[in-house]
Design an enzyme around this catalytic site. Structure first.
Site, mmCIF file in Angstrom:
data_model
loop_
_atom_site.group_PDB
_atom_site.id
_atom_site.type_symbol
_atom_site.label_atom_id
_atom_site.label_comp_id
_atom_site.label_asym_id
_atom_site.label_seq_id
_atom_site.Cartn_x
_atom_site.Cartn_y
_atom_site.Cartn_z
ATOM 1 N N ARG A 165 -5.383 -5.074 4.394
ATOM 2 C CA ARG A 165 -5.041 -3.393 4.632
ATOM 3 C C ARG A 165 -5.961 -2.554 3.712
ATOM 4 N NH1 ARG A 165 -1.830 -5.846 7.301
ATOM 5 N NH2 ARG A 165 -3.974 -6.139 8.253
ATOM 6 N N SER A 250 4.812 -0.248 7.165
ATOM 7 C CA SER A 250 4.904 -0.702 5.731
ATOM 8 C C SER A 250 4.608 0.038 4.807
ATOM 9 C CB SER A 250 4.407 -2.242 5.804
ATOM 10 O OG SER A 250 4.563 -3.047 6.805
ATOM 11 N N GLU A 373 0.706 1.371 0.887
ATOM 12 C CA GLU A 373 -0.348 1.245 1.812
ATOM 13 C C GLU A 373 -0.675 2.744 2.738
ATOM 14 O OE1 GLU A 373 0.713 -2.069 4.865
ATOM 15 O OE2 GLU A 373 -0.097 -0.586 6.322
#
Ligand SMILES: Cc1cc2nc3c(=O)[nH]c(=O)nc-3n(C[C@H](O)[C@H](O)[C@H](O)COP(=O)(O)OP(=O)(O)OC[C@H]3O[C@@H](n4cnc5c(N)ncnc54)[C@H](O)[C@@H]3O)c2cc1C
Length: 381
Positions: A165, A250, A373
Protein backbone atom coordinates in the site's frame (compact mmCIF):
# COMPACT_ATOMS: atom_id res chain seq x y z
CA UNK A 1 -9.57 21.98 -19.81
CA UNK A 2 -12.25 23.67 -17.84
CA UNK A 3 -12.54 25.46 -14.54
CA UNK A 4 -15.76 24.85 -12.66
CA UNK A 5 -17.39 28.21 -11.89
CA UNK A 6 -18.47 26.78 -8.54
CA UNK A 7 -16.07 24.18 -7.04
CA UNK A 8 -17.97 21.10 -5.89
CA UNK A 9 -17.61 19.96 -2.27
CA UNK A 10 -15.48 16.85 -1.95
CA UNK A 11 -18.33 15.12 -0.12
CA UNK A 12 -19.88 14.75 -3.61
CA UNK A 13 -16.68 13.37 -5.10
CA UNK A 14 -15.30 10.99 -2.46
CA UNK A 15 -16.62 7.59 -1.38
CA UNK A 16 -16.46 8.55 2.30
CA UNK A 17 -18.83 11.37 1.26
CA UNK A 18 -17.21 14.01 3.45
CA UNK A 19 -15.20 17.15 2.70
CA UNK A 20 -15.74 20.76 1.75
CA UNK A 21 -15.10 22.65 -1.48
CA UNK A 22 -11.60 23.72 -2.56
CA UNK A 23 -10.83 27.30 -3.59
CA UNK A 24 -10.67 26.21 -7.24
CA UNK A 25 -11.67 23.09 -9.12
CA UNK A 26 -10.41 22.23 -12.57
CA UNK A 27 -11.06 19.32 -14.84
CA UNK A 28 -8.83 17.85 -17.53
CA UNK A 29 -10.26 15.63 -20.25
CA UNK A 30 -7.07 14.85 -22.15
CA UNK A 31 -3.40 14.50 -21.28
CA UNK A 32 -2.27 17.62 -23.18
CA UNK A 33 -4.81 19.77 -21.33
CA UNK A 34 -3.79 18.21 -18.05
CA UNK A 35 -0.11 18.98 -18.61
CA UNK A 36 -0.88 22.62 -19.56
CA UNK A 37 -3.14 23.07 -16.58
CA UNK A 38 -0.70 21.62 -14.04
CA UNK A 39 2.22 23.53 -15.53
CA UNK A 40 0.25 26.75 -15.06
CA UNK A 41 -0.75 25.91 -11.49
CA UNK A 42 2.81 24.98 -10.55
CA UNK A 43 4.21 28.17 -12.11
CA UNK A 44 1.82 30.18 -9.89
CA UNK A 45 2.97 28.19 -6.84
CA UNK A 46 -0.63 27.43 -5.92
CA UNK A 47 -1.37 24.53 -3.53
CA UNK A 48 -2.77 21.68 -5.63
CA UNK A 49 -3.89 18.11 -5.57
CA UNK A 50 -5.41 15.75 -8.11
CA UNK A 51 -8.48 13.61 -7.50
CA UNK A 52 -9.48 10.44 -9.35
CA UNK A 53 -12.42 8.44 -8.01
CA UNK A 54 -12.04 9.85 -4.48
CA UNK A 55 -12.04 6.33 -2.98
CA UNK A 56 -8.84 6.72 -0.99
CA UNK A 57 -9.21 10.29 0.21
CA UNK A 58 -10.37 11.74 3.52
CA UNK A 59 -10.86 15.49 3.04
CA UNK A 60 -11.51 18.19 5.65
CA UNK A 61 -14.95 19.82 5.89
CA UNK A 62 -13.88 23.42 6.07
CA UNK A 63 -12.57 23.97 2.60
CA UNK A 64 -9.43 22.78 0.89
CA UNK A 65 -6.60 25.19 0.19
CA UNK A 66 -5.73 25.77 -3.46
CA UNK A 67 -6.88 23.81 -6.50
CA UNK A 68 -8.25 20.31 -6.95
CA UNK A 69 -7.78 18.89 -10.45
CA UNK A 70 -10.28 16.21 -11.45
CA UNK A 71 -8.65 13.47 -13.52
CA UNK A 72 -10.98 12.71 -16.41
CA UNK A 73 -8.54 11.71 -19.19
CA UNK A 74 -9.62 8.69 -21.20
CA UNK A 75 -8.15 6.15 -23.60
CA UNK A 76 -6.79 2.61 -23.82
CA UNK A 77 -4.21 1.61 -26.45
CA UNK A 78 -3.30 -2.03 -27.05
CA UNK A 79 -0.05 -3.34 -28.49
CA UNK A 80 0.09 -7.09 -29.23
CA UNK A 81 3.56 -8.60 -28.79
CA UNK A 82 4.61 -12.23 -29.38
CA UNK A 83 3.80 -13.55 -25.84
CA UNK A 84 2.13 -10.65 -24.17
CA UNK A 85 -0.05 -7.60 -24.59
CA UNK A 86 0.84 -4.08 -23.52
CA UNK A 87 -2.04 -1.83 -22.48
CA UNK A 88 -1.35 1.91 -22.24
CA UNK A 89 -4.20 3.35 -20.18
CA UNK A 90 -4.90 7.02 -19.46
CA UNK A 91 -5.08 7.97 -15.78
CA UNK A 92 -8.75 9.01 -15.70
CA UNK A 93 -10.07 5.62 -16.86
CA UNK A 94 -12.05 3.68 -14.26
CA UNK A 95 -10.02 0.82 -12.75
CA UNK A 96 -12.80 -1.76 -12.50
CA UNK A 97 -14.06 -1.03 -16.03
CA UNK A 98 -10.49 -1.73 -17.18
CA UNK A 99 -10.44 -5.06 -15.31
CA UNK A 100 -13.80 -5.99 -16.87
CA UNK A 101 -12.39 -5.10 -20.30
CA UNK A 102 -9.29 -7.32 -19.81
CA UNK A 103 -11.43 -10.24 -18.66
CA UNK A 104 -13.78 -9.83 -21.64
CA UNK A 105 -10.85 -9.69 -24.05
CA UNK A 106 -9.10 -12.73 -22.52
CA UNK A 107 -6.12 -11.07 -20.82
CA UNK A 108 -4.83 -12.27 -17.44
CA UNK A 109 -2.95 -10.45 -14.71
CA UNK A 110 -5.48 -8.20 -12.95
CA UNK A 111 -8.61 -10.38 -12.69
CA UNK A 112 -8.27 -10.70 -8.88
CA UNK A 113 -8.18 -6.88 -8.64
CA UNK A 114 -11.83 -6.76 -9.75
CA UNK A 115 -14.12 -4.40 -7.88
CA UNK A 116 -11.48 -2.02 -6.49
CA UNK A 117 -12.99 1.45 -6.88
CA UNK A 118 -11.16 4.44 -8.31
CA UNK A 119 -9.11 5.51 -11.28
CA UNK A 120 -6.30 3.83 -13.19
CA UNK A 121 -3.90 6.70 -12.44
CA UNK A 122 -4.30 6.21 -8.69
CA UNK A 123 -3.63 2.46 -8.87
CA UNK A 124 0.20 2.80 -8.68
CA UNK A 125 -0.01 5.43 -5.91
CA UNK A 126 -0.57 2.78 -3.25
CA UNK A 127 0.15 -0.26 -5.41
CA UNK A 128 -3.40 -1.59 -5.15
CA UNK A 129 -3.74 -5.21 -4.17
CA UNK A 130 -6.31 -7.82 -3.22
CA UNK A 131 -6.95 -11.57 -3.33
CA UNK A 132 -3.36 -12.54 -4.10
CA UNK A 133 -2.63 -10.03 -6.86
CA UNK A 134 -0.94 -6.65 -6.79
CA UNK A 135 -0.55 -4.01 -9.44
CA UNK A 136 3.26 -4.29 -9.15
CA UNK A 137 3.19 -7.72 -10.84
CA UNK A 138 1.90 -6.24 -14.13
CA UNK A 139 2.91 -2.58 -14.02
CA UNK A 140 5.69 -1.97 -16.52
CA UNK A 141 5.96 1.82 -16.37
CA UNK A 142 4.08 5.04 -15.77
CA UNK A 143 4.18 8.34 -17.59
CA UNK A 144 4.60 11.12 -15.05
CA UNK A 145 4.45 14.88 -15.07
CA UNK A 146 7.21 15.52 -12.58
CA UNK A 147 6.64 18.40 -10.15
CA UNK A 148 10.29 19.17 -9.53
CA UNK A 149 11.47 19.23 -13.15
CA UNK A 150 8.13 20.06 -14.78
CA UNK A 151 9.06 17.38 -17.34
CA UNK A 152 6.90 14.68 -18.85
CA UNK A 153 8.83 11.42 -18.26
CA UNK A 154 8.25 7.68 -18.61
CA UNK A 155 9.45 5.92 -15.45
CA UNK A 156 9.89 2.15 -15.06
CA UNK A 157 7.85 0.56 -12.26
CA UNK A 158 11.11 -0.55 -10.61
CA UNK A 159 11.83 3.10 -9.74
CA UNK A 160 8.53 3.61 -7.91
CA UNK A 161 9.42 1.55 -4.78
CA UNK A 162 6.07 -0.21 -4.98
CA UNK A 163 5.41 -1.89 -1.64
CA UNK A 164 2.54 -2.84 0.60
CA UNK A 165 0.00 0.00 0.00
CA UNK A 166 2.81 2.43 -0.79
CA UNK A 167 5.06 3.95 -3.43
CA UNK A 168 7.27 7.01 -3.78
CA UNK A 169 4.22 8.78 -5.26
CA UNK A 170 1.97 8.43 -2.20
CA UNK A 171 1.35 11.26 0.26
CA UNK A 172 1.51 9.48 3.62
CA UNK A 173 -0.31 11.06 6.57
CA UNK A 174 -0.77 14.37 4.76
CA UNK A 175 3.01 14.67 4.10
CA UNK A 176 4.26 15.44 0.56
CA UNK A 177 5.14 12.35 -1.50
CA UNK A 178 8.81 11.33 -1.78
CA UNK A 179 8.43 12.04 -5.51
CA UNK A 180 5.76 14.62 -6.28
CA UNK A 181 4.28 13.89 -9.68
CA UNK A 182 1.03 13.27 -11.50
CA UNK A 183 0.51 9.93 -13.25
CA UNK A 184 -0.64 10.65 -16.80
CA UNK A 185 -0.88 7.05 -17.99
CA UNK A 186 0.17 3.53 -17.00
CA UNK A 187 1.60 0.67 -19.07
CA UNK A 188 0.40 -2.78 -18.02
CA UNK A 189 2.01 -5.99 -19.31
CA UNK A 190 -0.69 -8.68 -19.45
CA UNK A 191 -0.75 -12.18 -20.91
CA UNK A 192 -3.29 -13.73 -23.27
CA UNK A 193 -5.24 -16.25 -21.18
CA UNK A 194 -4.29 -19.80 -22.25
CA UNK A 195 -7.58 -21.64 -22.81
CA UNK A 196 -9.34 -18.66 -21.20
CA UNK A 197 -7.82 -19.52 -17.81
CA UNK A 198 -6.72 -17.12 -15.07
CA UNK A 199 -3.35 -16.82 -13.35
CA UNK A 200 -2.88 -19.46 -10.61
CA UNK A 201 -5.26 -18.65 -7.74
CA UNK A 202 -3.03 -17.28 -4.97
CA UNK A 203 -5.38 -16.59 -2.07
CA UNK A 204 -6.95 -19.31 0.05
CA UNK A 205 -10.30 -17.61 0.64
CA UNK A 206 -10.68 -17.13 -3.11
CA UNK A 207 -9.66 -20.76 -3.77
CA UNK A 208 -12.31 -21.90 -1.26
CA UNK A 209 -14.96 -19.70 -2.90
CA UNK A 210 -14.08 -21.19 -6.30
CA UNK A 211 -13.86 -24.71 -4.85
CA UNK A 212 -10.35 -25.24 -6.24
CA UNK A 213 -6.85 -25.68 -4.79
CA UNK A 214 -4.39 -22.84 -4.39
CA UNK A 215 -2.37 -22.65 -7.60
CA UNK A 216 -5.20 -23.92 -9.82
CA UNK A 217 -6.27 -21.92 -12.88
CA UNK A 218 -9.94 -21.30 -13.59
CA UNK A 219 -11.86 -19.42 -16.30
CA UNK A 220 -11.11 -15.71 -16.02
CA UNK A 221 -14.77 -14.67 -15.65
CA UNK A 222 -15.18 -17.07 -12.72
CA UNK A 223 -12.35 -15.37 -10.85
CA UNK A 224 -13.91 -11.97 -11.48
CA UNK A 225 -17.35 -13.12 -10.36
CA UNK A 226 -16.01 -14.84 -7.22
CA UNK A 227 -13.93 -11.81 -6.25
CA UNK A 228 -16.87 -9.45 -6.77
CA UNK A 229 -19.12 -11.70 -4.65
CA UNK A 230 -16.52 -11.95 -1.84
CA UNK A 231 -15.91 -8.20 -1.91
CA UNK A 232 -19.60 -7.43 -1.86
CA UNK A 233 -20.14 -9.68 1.19
CA UNK A 234 -17.60 -7.47 3.00
CA UNK A 235 -18.97 -4.14 1.74
CA UNK A 236 -15.84 -3.69 -0.38
CA UNK A 237 -17.48 -2.76 -3.68
CA UNK A 238 -19.26 0.53 -4.26
CA UNK A 239 -22.98 0.09 -3.74
CA UNK A 240 -25.05 3.21 -3.04
CA UNK A 241 -27.64 1.08 -1.23
CA UNK A 242 -25.11 -0.38 1.21
CA UNK A 243 -23.91 2.14 3.84
CA UNK A 244 -20.92 -0.10 4.57
CA UNK A 245 -19.48 0.85 1.19
CA UNK A 246 -19.44 4.59 2.06
CA UNK A 247 -15.84 4.16 3.14
CA UNK A 248 -12.29 4.36 1.87
CA UNK A 249 -11.96 0.56 1.92
CA UNK A 250 -9.55 -0.55 4.64
CA UNK A 251 -8.88 2.53 6.74
CA UNK A 252 -5.71 1.21 8.41
CA UNK A 253 -2.78 -0.69 6.95
CA UNK A 254 -1.65 -3.92 8.57
CA UNK A 255 1.24 -2.94 10.86
CA UNK A 256 4.70 -4.31 10.21
CA UNK A 257 6.62 -4.67 13.47
CA UNK A 258 9.72 -6.43 14.84
CA UNK A 259 9.31 -10.02 15.96
CA UNK A 260 10.23 -8.94 19.51
CA UNK A 261 7.15 -6.72 19.58
CA UNK A 262 5.01 -9.41 17.92
CA UNK A 263 5.98 -11.82 20.68
CA UNK A 264 4.37 -9.54 23.27
CA UNK A 265 0.96 -10.21 21.67
CA UNK A 266 -1.34 -13.06 22.71
CA UNK A 267 -0.34 -16.38 21.10
CA UNK A 268 -3.46 -16.42 18.90
CA UNK A 269 -2.67 -13.06 17.25
CA UNK A 270 -2.41 -13.62 13.49
CA UNK A 271 1.08 -12.78 12.26
CA UNK A 272 3.04 -13.35 9.11
CA UNK A 273 6.84 -13.36 9.34
CA UNK A 274 8.31 -11.39 6.44
CA UNK A 275 11.20 -13.55 5.37
CA UNK A 276 11.87 -11.41 2.33
CA UNK A 277 11.06 -7.86 1.36
CA UNK A 278 8.54 -9.24 -1.16
CA UNK A 279 6.55 -10.92 1.56
CA UNK A 280 5.69 -7.45 2.84
CA UNK A 281 3.16 -7.38 0.00
CA UNK A 282 1.12 -10.25 1.46
CA UNK A 283 -2.53 -9.29 1.63
CA UNK A 284 -4.19 -10.39 4.86
CA UNK A 285 -7.77 -11.53 5.37
CA UNK A 286 -10.09 -8.78 6.61
CA UNK A 287 -11.60 -11.05 9.23
CA UNK A 288 -8.32 -11.30 11.14
CA UNK A 289 -8.20 -15.11 10.85
CA UNK A 290 -5.11 -16.92 12.05
CA UNK A 291 -1.65 -16.60 10.53
CA UNK A 292 1.59 -18.37 11.31
CA UNK A 293 2.74 -18.85 14.86
CA UNK A 294 6.12 -17.37 15.66
CA UNK A 295 8.70 -19.71 17.22
CA UNK A 296 10.52 -18.51 20.37
CA UNK A 297 13.31 -16.00 19.67
CA UNK A 298 16.79 -17.58 19.73
CA UNK A 299 19.35 -15.52 21.65
CA UNK A 300 21.47 -14.88 18.53
CA UNK A 301 18.55 -14.54 16.07
CA UNK A 302 18.59 -11.68 13.57
CA UNK A 303 15.69 -9.29 14.18
CA UNK A 304 12.88 -10.12 11.77
CA UNK A 305 9.88 -8.16 10.60
CA UNK A 306 6.37 -9.47 11.07
CA UNK A 307 3.10 -8.32 9.56
CA UNK A 308 0.11 -8.17 11.91
CA UNK A 309 -3.61 -8.07 11.21
CA UNK A 310 -5.01 -4.59 11.89
CA UNK A 311 -8.53 -6.09 11.89
CA UNK A 312 -7.59 -8.52 14.69
CA UNK A 313 -5.93 -5.78 16.76
CA UNK A 314 -9.02 -3.56 16.48
CA UNK A 315 -11.40 -6.36 17.44
CA UNK A 316 -9.20 -7.35 20.39
CA UNK A 317 -9.10 -3.73 21.52
CA UNK A 318 -12.85 -4.24 22.11
CA UNK A 319 -14.07 -2.31 19.08
CA UNK A 320 -16.74 -4.41 17.42
CA UNK A 321 -18.24 -4.23 13.95
CA UNK A 322 -20.90 -1.50 13.74
CA UNK A 323 -19.29 0.48 16.61
CA UNK A 324 -19.94 4.27 16.67
CA UNK A 325 -18.98 6.99 19.13
CA UNK A 326 -22.01 8.55 20.90
CA UNK A 327 -23.77 11.07 18.65
CA UNK A 328 -21.47 10.41 15.69
CA UNK A 329 -22.66 9.65 12.15
CA UNK A 330 -19.48 7.67 11.46
CA UNK A 331 -19.21 4.01 12.35
CA UNK A 332 -17.13 0.88 11.90
CA UNK A 333 -18.49 -1.20 9.01
CA UNK A 334 -21.04 -3.78 10.12
CA UNK A 335 -19.22 -6.35 7.92
CA UNK A 336 -15.62 -5.99 9.17
CA UNK A 337 -13.62 -3.81 11.52
CA UNK A 338 -11.11 -2.35 9.08
CA UNK A 339 -13.48 0.02 7.26
CA UNK A 340 -14.62 3.32 8.76
CA UNK A 341 -17.93 4.29 7.20
CA UNK A 342 -20.23 7.27 6.83
CA UNK A 343 -23.60 6.11 8.17
CA UNK A 344 -25.32 9.12 6.54
CA UNK A 345 -24.52 12.79 7.07
CA UNK A 346 -21.17 12.21 8.83
CA UNK A 347 -18.59 15.01 8.83
CA UNK A 348 -14.89 14.59 8.20
CA UNK A 349 -14.45 15.28 11.93
CA UNK A 350 -16.75 12.36 12.75
CA UNK A 351 -14.56 10.05 10.63
CA UNK A 352 -11.32 11.49 12.03
CA UNK A 353 -12.54 11.23 15.66
CA UNK A 354 -13.47 7.58 15.12
CA UNK A 355 -10.07 6.92 13.51
CA UNK A 356 -8.27 8.54 16.47
CA UNK A 357 -10.38 6.55 18.91
CA UNK A 358 -9.48 3.27 17.17
CA UNK A 359 -5.80 4.25 17.09
CA UNK A 360 -5.76 5.17 20.79
CA UNK A 361 -7.51 1.94 21.88
CA UNK A 362 -5.14 -0.25 19.86
CA UNK A 363 -2.13 1.70 21.09
CA UNK A 364 -3.21 1.48 24.73
CA UNK A 365 -3.89 -2.26 24.43
CA UNK A 366 -0.92 -3.37 22.30
CA UNK A 367 1.51 -0.43 22.01
CA UNK A 368 1.06 -0.38 18.22
CA UNK A 369 0.11 2.74 16.25
CA UNK A 370 -2.21 1.96 13.34
CA UNK A 371 -1.46 4.08 10.28
CA UNK A 372 -4.21 5.34 7.98
CA UNK A 373 -4.26 3.98 4.43
CA UNK A 374 -6.24 6.84 2.78
CA UNK A 375 -4.61 10.11 1.81
CA UNK A 376 -5.53 12.93 4.21
CA UNK A 377 -6.44 16.35 2.78
CA UNK A 378 -6.43 19.12 5.37
CA UNK A 379 -6.71 16.59 8.23
CA UNK A 380 -4.17 15.22 10.69
CA UNK A 381 -4.61 12.05 12.68
C1 LIG B 1 -15.11 0.04 -0.99
C2 LIG B 1 -13.63 0.20 -1.22
C3 LIG B 1 -12.82 -0.91 -1.38
C4 LIG B 1 -11.44 -0.76 -1.61
N1 LIG B 1 -10.67 -1.88 -1.77
C5 LIG B 1 -9.34 -1.76 -2.00
C6 LIG B 1 -8.54 -2.92 -2.18
O1 LIG B 1 -9.01 -4.05 -2.16
N2 LIG B 1 -7.21 -2.75 -2.40
C7 LIG B 1 -6.64 -1.50 -2.47
O2 LIG B 1 -5.42 -1.42 -2.68
N3 LIG B 1 -7.39 -0.38 -2.31
C8 LIG B 1 -8.71 -0.48 -2.07
N4 LIG B 1 -9.48 0.64 -1.89
C9 LIG B 1 -8.85 1.96 -1.92
C10 LIG B 1 -8.97 2.69 -3.28
O3 LIG B 1 -10.00 2.16 -4.05
C11 LIG B 1 -7.66 2.61 -4.09
O4 LIG B 1 -6.61 3.16 -3.33
C12 LIG B 1 -7.78 3.35 -5.43
O5 LIG B 1 -6.62 3.13 -6.19
C13 LIG B 1 -7.97 4.86 -5.24
O6 LIG B 1 -8.27 5.42 -6.52
P1 LIG B 1 -8.98 6.83 -6.65
O7 LIG B 1 -8.90 7.26 -8.06
O8 LIG B 1 -10.34 6.77 -6.07
O9 LIG B 1 -8.02 7.71 -5.73
P2 LIG B 1 -8.32 9.14 -5.09
O10 LIG B 1 -8.99 8.95 -3.75
O11 LIG B 1 -8.96 10.04 -6.05
O12 LIG B 1 -6.83 9.62 -4.83
C14 LIG B 1 -6.02 8.95 -3.87
C15 LIG B 1 -4.64 9.63 -3.84
O13 LIG B 1 -4.00 9.42 -5.08
C16 LIG B 1 -3.70 10.67 -5.70
N5 LIG B 1 -3.92 10.50 -7.14
C17 LIG B 1 -5.07 10.12 -7.75
N6 LIG B 1 -4.86 10.05 -9.08
C18 LIG B 1 -3.57 10.39 -9.30
C19 LIG B 1 -2.75 10.54 -10.45
N7 LIG B 1 -3.22 10.28 -11.69
N8 LIG B 1 -1.47 10.93 -10.30
C20 LIG B 1 -0.96 11.21 -9.08
N9 LIG B 1 -1.69 11.10 -7.94
C21 LIG B 1 -2.97 10.69 -8.05
C22 LIG B 1 -4.65 11.68 -5.08
O14 LIG B 1 -4.07 12.99 -5.12
C23 LIG B 1 -4.72 11.15 -3.65
O15 LIG B 1 -3.59 11.57 -2.93
C24 LIG B 1 -10.87 0.53 -1.66
C25 LIG B 1 -11.70 1.66 -1.50
C26 LIG B 1 -13.06 1.50 -1.28
C27 LIG B 1 -13.93 2.71 -1.12
Amino acid sequence: MSELSEPRPLRELTTLAVGGAPERMLQADDAEELVDLLTELWADDEPWTVLGGGSNTLAADDGIEGAVVLMRTRGIERVDEPDSVLLRVQAGENWDALVAHTVETGLTGIEALSGIPGSVGAAPIQNIGAYGQELSSVLESVELLDYESGERVRVPATELELGYRSSVLKRHGGEPAAREAVVLSVDLRLAPAEDGLSRPVAYSQLARALDVELGDRVPLEQVREAVLALRSSKGMVLDAADRDTHSAGSFFTNPIVTDQLARTLPAEAPRWPLATADAADTVLPLDGSAGTEIPPLAADAEPQLVKLSAAWLIERASIPRGFALPGSRAGISTKHTLALTNRGGATADDIASLARFVQSRVQAEFGILLRPEPVLLGIEL
